[in-house]
Write a protein that holds these residues in place. Structure first.
Motif, PDB file in Angstrom:
ATOM      1  N   CYS A   1      -3.509  16.535  -1.065  1.00 46.55           N
ATOM      2  CA  CYS A   1      -4.637  15.650  -1.277  1.00 46.55           C
ATOM      3  C   CYS A   1      -4.685  14.665  -0.115  1.00 46.55           C
ATOM      4  O   CYS A   1      -3.644  14.268   0.435  1.00 46.55           O
ATOM      5  N   ALA A   2      -5.886  14.298   0.280  1.00 49.59           N
ATOM      6  CA  ALA A   2      -6.066  13.275   1.314  1.00 49.59           C
ATOM      7  C   ALA A   2      -7.156  12.323   0.863  1.00 49.59           C
ATOM      8  O   ALA A   2      -8.024  12.689   0.062  1.00 49.59           O
ATOM      9  N   SER A   3      -7.117  11.106   1.369  1.00 46.81           N
ATOM     10  CA  SER A   3      -8.182  10.156   1.039  1.00 46.81           C
ATOM     11  C   SER A   3      -8.617   9.412   2.284  1.00 46.81           C
ATOM     12  O   SER A   3      -7.871   9.311   3.262  1.00 46.81           O
ATOM     13  N   SER A   4      -9.848   8.920   2.253  1.00 35.89           N
ATOM     14  CA  SER A   4     -10.369   8.126   3.362  1.00 35.89           C
ATOM     15  C   SER A   4     -11.319   7.073   2.808  1.00 35.89           C
ATOM     16  O   SER A   4     -11.860   7.231   1.713  1.00 35.89           O
ATOM     17  N   PRO A   5     -11.511   6.003   3.582  1.00 33.65           N
ATOM     18  CA  PRO A   5     -12.384   4.921   3.100  1.00 33.65           C
ATOM     19  C   PRO A   5     -13.851   5.296   3.249  1.00 33.65           C
ATOM     20  O   PRO A   5     -14.194   6.224   3.986  1.00 33.65           O
ATOM     21  N   PRO A   6     -14.715   4.574   2.599  1.00 33.69           N
ATOM     22  CA  PRO A   6     -16.153   4.898   2.617  1.00 33.69           C
ATOM     23  C   PRO A   6     -16.868   4.346   3.845  1.00 33.69           C
ATOM     24  O   PRO A   6     -17.802   3.595   3.725  1.00 33.69           O
ATOM     25  N   THR A   7     -16.391   4.738   5.034  1.00 29.82           N
ATOM     26  CA  THR A   7     -17.048   4.268   6.245  1.00 29.82           C
ATOM     27  C   THR A   7     -17.590   5.467   7.016  1.00 29.82           C
ATOM     28  O   THR A   7     -17.898   6.473   6.427  1.00 29.82           O
TER      29      THR A   7
ATOM     30  N   GLU B   1     -10.118   8.586   9.787  1.00 30.18           N
ATOM     31  CA  GLU B   1      -8.801   9.159   9.544  1.00 30.18           C
ATOM     32  C   GLU B   1      -8.546   9.370   8.066  1.00 30.18           C
ATOM     33  O   GLU B   1      -8.757   8.489   7.243  1.00 30.18           O
ATOM     34  N   ALA B   2      -8.105  10.561   7.731  1.00 30.54           N
ATOM     35  CA  ALA B   2      -7.744  10.887   6.355  1.00 30.54           C
ATOM     36  C   ALA B   2      -6.235  10.728   6.202  1.00 30.54           C
ATOM     37  O   ALA B   2      -5.468  11.185   7.036  1.00 30.54           O
ATOM     38  N   PHE B   3      -5.820  10.078   5.126  1.00 29.02           N
ATOM     39  CA  PHE B   3      -4.403   9.881   4.834  1.00 29.02           C
ATOM     40  C   PHE B   3      -3.966  10.923   3.817  1.00 29.02           C
ATOM     41  O   PHE B   3      -4.605  11.082   2.783  1.00 29.02           O
TER      42      PHE B   3
ATOM     43  N   ASN C   1       0.856  -1.187   0.000  1.00 27.29           N
ATOM     44  CA  ASN C   1       0.000   0.000   0.000  1.00 27.29           C
ATOM     45  C   ASN C   1       0.888   1.231   0.000  1.00 27.29           C
ATOM     46  O   ASN C   1       1.550   1.520   0.974  1.00 27.29           O
ATOM     47  N   ALA C   2       0.906   1.949  -1.116  1.00 29.49           N
ATOM     48  CA  ALA C   2       1.840   3.047  -1.264  1.00 29.49           C
ATOM     49  C   ALA C   2       1.332   4.322  -0.633  1.00 29.49           C
ATOM     50  O   ALA C   2       2.039   5.313  -0.634  1.00 29.49           O
ATOM     51  N   GLY C   3       0.121   4.339  -0.127  1.00 30.57           N
ATOM     52  CA  GLY C   3      -0.389   5.574   0.431  1.00 30.57           C
ATOM     53  C   GLY C   3      -0.877   6.494  -0.669  1.00 30.57           C
ATOM     54  O   GLY C   3      -0.925   6.148  -1.842  1.00 30.57           O
ATOM     55  N   VAL C   4      -1.210   7.714  -0.278  1.00 32.49           N
ATOM     56  CA  VAL C   4      -1.709   8.698  -1.232  1.00 32.49           C
ATOM     57  C   VAL C   4      -0.537   9.216  -2.047  1.00 32.49           C
ATOM     58  O   VAL C   4       0.465   9.668  -1.481  1.00 32.49           O
ATOM     59  N   MET C   5      -0.655   9.147  -3.358  1.00 31.24           N
ATOM     60  CA  MET C   5       0.430   9.590  -4.229  1.00 31.24           C
ATOM     61  C   MET C   5      -0.005  10.842  -4.978  1.00 31.24           C
ATOM     62  O   MET C   5      -1.054  10.859  -5.623  1.00 31.24           O
ATOM     63  N   GLN C   6       0.823  11.858  -4.886  1.00 33.47           N
ATOM     64  CA  GLN C   6       0.545  13.090  -5.612  1.00 33.47           C
ATOM     65  C   GLN C   6       1.679  13.344  -6.599  1.00 33.47           C
ATOM     66  O   GLN C   6       2.852  13.152  -6.280  1.00 33.47           O
ATOM     67  N   ASN C   7       1.318  13.794  -7.770  1.00 33.66           N
ATOM     68  CA  ASN C   7       2.348  14.218  -8.723  1.00 33.66           C
ATOM     69  C   ASN C   7       1.833  15.343  -9.590  1.00 33.66           C
ATOM     70  O   ASN C   7       0.626  15.472  -9.801  1.00 33.66           O
ATOM     71  N   PRO C   8       2.752  16.207  -9.994  1.00 35.18           N
ATOM     72  CA  PRO C   8       4.159  16.175  -9.633  1.00 35.18           C
ATOM     73  C   PRO C   8       4.383  16.706  -8.211  1.00 35.18           C
ATOM     74  O   PRO C   8       3.479  17.263  -7.609  1.00 35.18           O
TER      75      PRO C   8
ATOM     76  N   VAL D   1      -5.329   6.173  -1.548  1.00 30.21           N
ATOM     77  CA  VAL D   1      -5.012   4.842  -1.037  1.00 30.21           C
ATOM     78  C   VAL D   1      -5.963   3.832  -1.697  1.00 30.21           C
ATOM     79  O   VAL D   1      -7.152   4.129  -1.884  1.00 30.21           O
ATOM     80  N   LYS D   2      -5.435   2.672  -2.048  1.00 32.19           N
ATOM     81  CA  LYS D   2      -6.266   1.653  -2.707  1.00 32.19           C
ATOM     82  C   LYS D   2      -7.476   1.320  -1.835  1.00 32.19           C
ATOM     83  O   LYS D   2      -7.343   1.058  -0.635  1.00 32.19           O
ATOM     84  N   GLY D   3      -8.657   1.376  -2.451  1.00 31.97           N
ATOM     85  CA  GLY D   3      -9.885   1.089  -1.706  1.00 31.97           C
ATOM     86  C   GLY D   3     -10.556   2.315  -1.131  1.00 31.97           C
ATOM     87  O   GLY D   3     -11.697   2.252  -0.671  1.00 31.97           O
ATOM     88  N   HIS D   4      -9.869   3.460  -1.146  1.00 26.09           N
ATOM     89  CA  HIS D   4     -10.476   4.699  -0.654  1.00 26.09           C
ATOM     90  C   HIS D   4     -11.272   5.355  -1.769  1.00 26.09           C
ATOM     91  O   HIS D   4     -10.771   5.533  -2.879  1.00 26.09           O
ATOM     92  N   SER D   5     -12.495   5.741  -1.449  1.00 23.22           N
ATOM     93  CA  SER D   5     -13.342   6.353  -2.471  1.00 23.22           C
ATOM     94  C   SER D   5     -13.631   7.827  -2.183  1.00 23.22           C
ATOM     95  O   SER D   5     -14.418   8.449  -2.890  1.00 23.22           O
ATOM     96  N   HIS D   6     -13.008   8.361  -1.122  1.00 23.36           N
ATOM     97  CA  HIS D   6     -13.223   9.759  -0.753  1.00 23.36           C
ATOM     98  C   HIS D   6     -11.895  10.499  -0.887  1.00 23.36           C
ATOM     99  O   HIS D   6     -10.876  10.053  -0.366  1.00 23.36           O
ATOM    100  N   VAL D   7     -11.933  11.620  -1.579  1.00 20.75           N
ATOM    101  CA  VAL D   7     -10.732  12.421  -1.794  1.00 20.75           C
ATOM    102  C   VAL D   7     -10.999  13.868  -1.391  1.00 20.75           C
ATOM    103  O   VAL D   7     -12.093  14.396  -1.633  1.00 20.75           O
ATOM    104  N   TYR D   8     -10.022  14.475  -0.772  1.00 17.20           N
ATOM    105  CA  TYR D   8     -10.103  15.870  -0.318  1.00 17.20           C
ATOM    106  C   TYR D   8      -8.883  16.621  -0.847  1.00 17.20           C
ATOM    107  O   TYR D   8      -7.786  16.069  -0.858  1.00 17.20           O
ATOM    108  N   TRP D   9      -9.104  17.862  -1.226  1.00 15.14           N
ATOM    109  CA  TRP D   9      -7.996  18.721  -1.620  1.00 15.14           C
ATOM    110  C   TRP D   9      -7.916  19.897  -0.646  1.00 15.14           C
ATOM    111  O   TRP D   9      -8.943  20.498  -0.299  1.00 15.14           O
ATOM    112  N   TYR D  10      -6.680  20.204  -0.242  1.00 20.25           N
ATOM    113  CA  TYR D  10      -6.418  21.326   0.646  1.00 20.25           C
ATOM    114  C   TYR D  10      -5.313  22.174   0.033  1.00 20.25           C
ATOM    115  O   TYR D  10      -4.440  21.677  -0.666  1.00 20.25           O
TER     116      TYR D  10
END
Lengths: 109, 115
Positions: free
Chosen positions: B92-98, B103-105, B1-8, B26-35
């Protein structure tokens, strides 16, 4: 509106000294409070959240609704605690976080 | 699990150009946030997306900024006709659909510099 205030930009202590990073919030409902930490050259990561009532790396934080505070404390600072610390709030029905401006903790040897 | 990847990780654009920032959750996370983080400030929420839907864009500037999270592929934050004031770190952060407030990664961020 929700707001998080971290009054100190920089907190410098000596190794072994107690640490308290201040966080005050304003929110009309029941918030969920978090502390995030960012070590040098690393990504922001969750340190602890108030609903868990846990101690992570020796840090604790208690939600004080009367004073609307969520201060982060550690009785004996370590050099590896040096980092940026952000207090954050999530409001009722909202998943997004409101962050404070952060406090840089420097622990000197 | 590589975590949240941002590029560039770093992006330089001239005024008036377009900036595209990518975020793979993150694999399996369906929620994304931008800050967005301006110098000497905390992170400011911009937008919250689920797959193919914008859920909360209350922090997005009304013009020039857009975000998407397609069914396949990364989430994209797009800034058209960039100006110097857009220079910032974008996280960017992601969290699972629960349950809410899971916790946001966070990713390591993209530092945009407009010259």
């Amino acid at each position: 509106a929700q707001r998080v205030t971290q009054p100190e930009k920089l907190l410098s202590v000596f190794k072994g000294a107690p640490v308290e990073l201040k966080c005050n919030y304003s929110y009309s409902g029941s918030p969920e409070l978090f502390w995030y930490v960012q070590y040098s050259r690393q990504r922001l990561q969750l340190l602890l959240r108030h609903i868990s009532r846990e101690s992570i790396k020796g840090f604790t934080a208690d939600l004080n609704k009367g004073e609307t505070s969520f201060h982060l404390k550690k009785p004996f600072a370590q050099e590896e605690d040096s980092a940026m610390y952000y207090c954050a709030l999530s409001g009722t029905g909202r998943r997004a976080l409101t962050f404070g401006s952060g406090t840089r903790l420097q622990v000197q040897p | 699990n590589a975590g949240v990847m941002q590029n560039p990780r770093h992006l330089v654009r001239r005024r008036g150009q377009e900036a595209r920032l990518r975020c793979s959750p993150v694999k399996g996370h369906s929620h994304v946030y931008w800050y967005r983080q301006l110098p000497e400030e905390g992170l400011k929420f911009m937008v919250y997306l689920q797959k193919e839907n914008i859920i909360d864009e209350s922090g997005m500037p009304k013009e020039r900024f857009s975000a998407e999270f397609p069914k396949e592929g990364p989430s994209i934050l797009r800034i058209q006709q960039v100006v110097r004031g857009d220079s910032a770190a974008y996280f960017c952060a992601s969290s699972p659909p629960t349950a809410r407030n899971t916790e946001a990664f966070f990713g390591q961020g993209t530092r945009l510099t407009v010259v």
